[in-house]
Design a protein around this motif. Structure first.
Motif, PDB file in Angstrom:
ATOM      1  N   UNK A  14       0.787  -1.274  -0.027  1.00 10.52           N
ATOM      2  CA  UNK A  14      -0.018  -0.015   0.125  1.00 10.52           C
ATOM      3  C   UNK A  14       0.732   1.327   0.006  1.00 10.52           C
ATOM      4  N   UNK A  15       2.089   1.150   0.598  1.00 10.81           N
ATOM      5  CA  UNK A  15       2.891   2.271   0.681  1.00 10.81           C
ATOM      6  C   UNK A  15       3.287   2.753  -1.027  1.00 10.81           C
ATOM      7  N   UNK A  16       3.543   1.532  -1.644  1.00  7.68           N
ATOM      8  CA  UNK A  16       3.999   1.615  -3.039  1.00  7.68           C
ATOM      9  C   UNK A  16       2.646   2.212  -3.966  1.00  7.68           C
ATOM     10  N   UNK A  17       1.519   1.445  -3.746  1.00  4.71           N
ATOM     11  CA  UNK A  17       0.181   2.311  -4.112  1.00  4.71           C
ATOM     12  C   UNK A  17      -0.111   3.619  -4.040  1.00  4.71           C
ATOM     13  N   UNK A  18       0.027   4.047  -2.801  1.00  6.56           N
ATOM     14  CA  UNK A  18      -0.086   5.333  -2.297  1.00  6.56           C
ATOM     15  C   UNK A  18       0.831   6.294  -3.401  1.00  6.56           C
ATOM     16  N   UNK A  19       2.002   5.848  -3.252  1.00  9.78           N
ATOM     17  CA  UNK A  19       3.029   6.771  -4.081  1.00  9.78           C
ATOM     18  C   UNK A  19       2.744   6.611  -5.627  1.00  9.78           C
ATOM     19  N   UNK A  20       2.555   5.595  -6.345  1.00 15.08           N
ATOM     20  CA  UNK A  20       2.291   5.552  -7.680  1.00 15.08           C
ATOM     21  C   UNK A  20       0.868   5.930  -8.141  1.00 15.08           C
ATOM     22  N   UNK A  21       0.003   5.653  -7.334  1.00 15.43           N
ATOM     23  CA  UNK A  21      -1.575   5.901  -7.780  1.00 15.43           C
ATOM     24  C   UNK A  21      -2.026   7.465  -7.551  1.00 15.43           C
ATOM     25  N   UNK A  22      -1.380   7.908  -6.570  1.00 16.11           N
ATOM     26  CA  UNK A  22      -1.725   9.570  -6.229  1.00 16.11           C
ATOM     27  C   UNK A  22      -1.191  10.170  -7.704  1.00 16.11           C
ATOM     28  N   UNK A  23      -0.043   9.850  -7.888  1.00 19.05           N
ATOM     29  CA  UNK A  23       0.717  10.228  -9.256  1.00 19.05           C
ATOM     30  C   UNK A  23      -0.180  10.142 -10.606  1.00 19.05           C
ATOM     31  N   UNK A  24      -0.597   8.773 -10.576  1.00 20.69           N
ATOM     32  CA  UNK A  24      -1.461   8.509 -11.872  1.00 20.69           C
ATOM     33  C   UNK A  24      -2.549   9.140 -11.701  1.00 20.69           C
ATOM     34  N   UNK A  25      -3.199   9.417 -10.626  1.00 20.47           N
ATOM     35  CA  UNK A  25      -4.454  10.014 -10.482  1.00 20.47           C
ATOM     36  C   UNK A  25      -4.437  11.545 -10.903  1.00 20.47           C
ATOM     37  N   UNK A  26      -3.100  12.246 -10.423  1.00 20.57           N
ATOM     38  CA  UNK A  26      -3.091  13.602 -10.884  1.00 20.57           C
ATOM     39  C   UNK A  26      -3.016  13.789 -12.218  1.00 20.57           C
ATOM     40  N   UNK A  27      -2.291  12.991 -13.009  1.00 23.35           N
ATOM     41  CA  UNK A  27      -1.763  13.222 -14.309  1.00 23.35           C
ATOM     42  C   UNK A  27      -3.353  12.627 -15.131  1.00 23.35           C
ATOM     43  N   UNK A  28      -3.968  11.826 -14.501  1.00 25.20           N
ATOM     44  CA  UNK A  28      -5.357  11.076 -15.084  1.00 25.20           C
ATOM     45  C   UNK A  28      -6.335  12.489 -14.988  1.00 25.20           C
ATOM     46  N   UNK A  29      -6.408  13.148 -14.021  1.00 26.03           N
ATOM     47  CA  UNK A  29      -7.251  14.274 -13.726  1.00 26.03           C
ATOM     48  C   UNK A  29      -7.083  15.379 -14.667  1.00 26.03           C
ATOM     49  N   UNK A  30      -5.662  15.679 -15.039  1.00 29.32           N
ATOM     50  CA  UNK A  30      -5.212  16.860 -16.112  1.00 29.32           C
ATOM     51  C   UNK A  30      -5.819  16.695 -17.447  1.00 29.32           C
ATOM     52  N   UNK A  31      -6.336  15.416 -18.077  1.00 30.60           N
ATOM     53  CA  UNK A  31      -6.866  15.059 -19.319  1.00 30.60           C
ATOM     54  C   UNK A  31      -8.079  14.354 -19.391  1.00 30.60           C
ATOM     55  N   UNK A  32      -8.663  14.245 -18.062  1.00 27.96           N
ATOM     56  CA  UNK A  32     -10.021  13.486 -17.892  1.00 27.96           C
ATOM     57  C   UNK A  32     -11.167  14.293 -18.447  1.00 27.96           C
ATOM     58  N   UNK A  33     -11.923  13.624 -19.232  1.00 24.81           N
ATOM     59  CA  UNK A  33     -13.197  14.128 -19.705  1.00 24.81           C
ATOM     60  C   UNK A  33     -14.342  13.660 -19.110  1.00 24.81           C
TER      61      UNK A  33
END
Length: 236
Positions: free
Chosen positions: A84-103
């Protein structure tokens, strides 16, 4: 558990069949995996069973112990925290990038998956875990970082294992809380509120981590109590 023949290779089918048996707790954590028994249950050769076990060992679902051979992996609380430590690091970053282009189509898809997850939870259907997984994978795929996704994919079997374990030990009310958190994430994505979405998603992951480690620690304590009771009876 019988393996059926089709376009999928027998090795892949044997692997998927044994994996599903582990996920469904047909084979329980710590249980030895005897090749002869697996051959009898799956109907495939010992060579294919061995290849399947090697793949599952690489995924972390099976581990080799010196005195017992291959056994179903029993995740420790520390291993769960590391995942979960690894998931927190990676998925929070992926979510930020996802939001930038989500429609709008992305957020509508997220909402539909949560609707289906809620319906499955109300029916106590294991499909619940599949819909939650698909929701999370939308974020992974939309994050645009293939290396991060490859790392998460390498943990996929253990993530799914924890997800199934939580489903089996969780009430419908707790499922509703999980879905409620992910609906807040979806709304924040739709509104472009990146920090709010990430904060809520991290709450979702942290809640899952705490519940998973609690379940594992509870199982360990229960086994110790049983052993202590047996020892007391022998002494008595």
């Amino acid at each position: 558990m019988r393996v059926r023949a089709d376009s999928e290779t027998f090795r892949d089918k044997a692997t998927n069949t044994i994996r599903e048996a582990i996920m469904s707790l047909h084979y329980r954590p710590g249980e030895p995996l005897i090749e002869r028994h697996l051959c009898e249950e799956t109907g495939v050769s010992r060579t294919l069973v061995r290849e399947a076990l090697r793949l599952l060992e690489a995924e972390g679902l099976v581990r080799r112990e010196n005195t017992r051979g291959l056994v179903v992996t029993e995740l420790s609380p520390d291993e769960v925290r590391d995942i979960f430590d690894l998931r927190l690091i990676l998925e929070s970053t992926l979510l930020r990038r996802f939001i930038a282009k989500a429609n709008k189509e992305d957020t509508e898809k997220m909402s539909r998956l949560l609707d289906r997850a809620l319906d499955a939870a109300e029916r106590n259907s294991k499909d619940y875990t599949s819909f939650i997984s698909r929701f999370v994978h939308l974020i992974w795929a939309g994050g645009g970082n293939e290396v991060a996704v490859q790392i998460l994919d390498s943990l996929q079997s253990r993530i799914n294992y924890v997800r199934v374990m939580l489903f089996r030990a969780t009430t419908q009310d707790e499922h509703r809380i999980t879905i409620g958190l992910l609906r807040l994430v979806t709304q924040s994505v739709a509104d472009g509120e990146t920090n709010a979405a990430v904060d809520t998603y991290c709450r979702y992951l942290k809640r899952a981590e705490d519940r998973a480690t609690g379940i594992i620690e509870g199982r360990k304590a229960s086994r110790l109590d049983i052993r202590a009771t047996k020892t007391d009876r022998k002494k008595g």
